[in-house]
Design an enzyme around this catalytic site. Sequence first.
Site, short mmCIF file in Angstrom:
data_model
loop_
_atom_site.label_atom_id
_atom_site.label_comp_id
_atom_site.label_asym_id
_atom_site.label_seq_id
_atom_site.Cartn_x
_atom_site.Cartn_y
_atom_site.Cartn_z
N GLY A 165 -6.02 -6.41 -1.15
CA GLY A 165 -6.09 -7.77 -0.64
C GLY A 165 -6.59 -7.86 0.79
O GLY A 165 -7.55 -7.18 1.19
N ILE A 166 -5.95 -8.71 1.57
CA ILE A 166 -6.35 -8.94 2.95
C ILE A 166 -6.24 -7.66 3.77
O ILE A 166 -7.09 -7.36 4.61
CB ILE A 166 -5.51 -10.06 3.58
CG1 ILE A 166 -5.79 -11.40 2.87
CG2 ILE A 166 -5.78 -10.19 5.07
CD1 ILE A 166 -4.81 -12.50 3.24
N ASP B 137 7.46 2.60 3.30
CA ASP B 137 8.33 1.51 2.84
C ASP B 137 8.80 0.77 4.08
O ASP B 137 9.59 1.28 4.87
CB ASP B 137 9.52 2.08 2.07
CG ASP B 137 10.47 1.00 1.56
OD1 ASP B 137 10.24 -0.19 1.87
OD2 ASP B 137 11.44 1.36 0.87
N TYR C 147 9.65 -19.11 1.41
CA TYR C 147 8.39 -18.57 1.92
C TYR C 147 7.96 -19.32 3.18
O TYR C 147 7.63 -18.71 4.20
CB TYR C 147 7.32 -18.67 0.84
CG TYR C 147 5.97 -18.14 1.25
CD1 TYR C 147 5.71 -16.77 1.26
CD2 TYR C 147 4.93 -19.00 1.61
CE1 TYR C 147 4.47 -16.27 1.61
CE2 TYR C 147 3.69 -18.51 1.97
CZ TYR C 147 3.46 -17.16 1.98
OH TYR C 147 2.23 -16.67 2.34
N LYS D 126 7.68 -17.83 7.03
CA LYS D 126 6.42 -17.81 7.78
C LYS D 126 6.53 -18.60 9.07
O LYS D 126 5.95 -18.23 10.11
CB LYS D 126 5.28 -18.34 6.91
CG LYS D 126 4.94 -17.44 5.73
CD LYS D 126 4.57 -16.03 6.16
CE LYS D 126 4.11 -15.17 5.00
NZ LYS D 126 3.70 -13.81 5.41
N THR E 138 -5.75 -13.28 -3.89
CA THR E 138 -5.16 -11.94 -3.82
C THR E 138 -4.12 -11.84 -4.94
O THR E 138 -3.78 -12.84 -5.58
CB THR E 138 -4.46 -11.70 -2.47
OG1 THR E 138 -3.26 -12.48 -2.42
CG2 THR E 138 -5.37 -12.04 -1.30
#
Length: 262
Positions: A22-23, A71, A159, A163, A194
């Site tokens: 992804g990104i 991790d 979420y 953020k 993604t």
Amino acid sequence: MDYANLFRLDGRRVAVVGGAGGIGREAVRALVAQGADVVVADRDEKGAEETVALSGGGTDRSGTASACALDVLDPDAIRAAADAWGPLDGLVVTVGANVRKRVADYTLDEFDRVIALNLRAYLSLVQTFAPGMAERGRGSVVGFASMRAFQVEPGQSVYAASKAGLVQFLRTAAAEWGPRGVRFNAVAPGVVRTPLTDQIAADPAWYDAYAQASALKRWARADELAGAVAYLVSDASTYVTGSVLTVDGGWTAVDGRFDPAL
């Protein structure tokens, strides 16, 4: 100021945490292209190795890339990685999780999972790497927030909260370490294709609704976020800290509004 090399990262060591796809993968490719030596860290070690293979390092003008299993929820593993990697000039963190559910349906385990990856991991990483950057008087930390830090919708509660919290966390870190030369900034993407958005992309109506909500009327590709990362790590942004660079195709500008015929 050497404007010809404003974005070059020759001789600099940068870790991209979450670089297996992804990104994160595209960020690695951009940083290597600018001459950085990049550690590709991810729990998915195979994916990290694939990113290394795709990075194209080793040419005259490019840097290098190496893979490392990590991790981010294990502070001991992060400290061990720091010892192995040595001093960093840049740290880019793209890890994250989202569970799309209404508030009433959220479980505490789901809440803990999202907060752990979207916030707690940043605390461990910054506590481990920022002091070393401060000792050397330089460094750039780039975290990935979201437009959801500012605009929400049903099903995005935890979420969005994580953020928004990340933005304030990075701003506070900028205030605390700024006097010692360490910069902290957030990138806030819009909708990006993604694996994290597979649930949306699988629903044609949902996919199209998101595409139409931005000014550009489309989703972003992961590689369209890489320039923001390269900028924030490079000398092109030496006076930028505590900021949020929004890369959302104009979503937050137009607010997904209906455009009436006037």
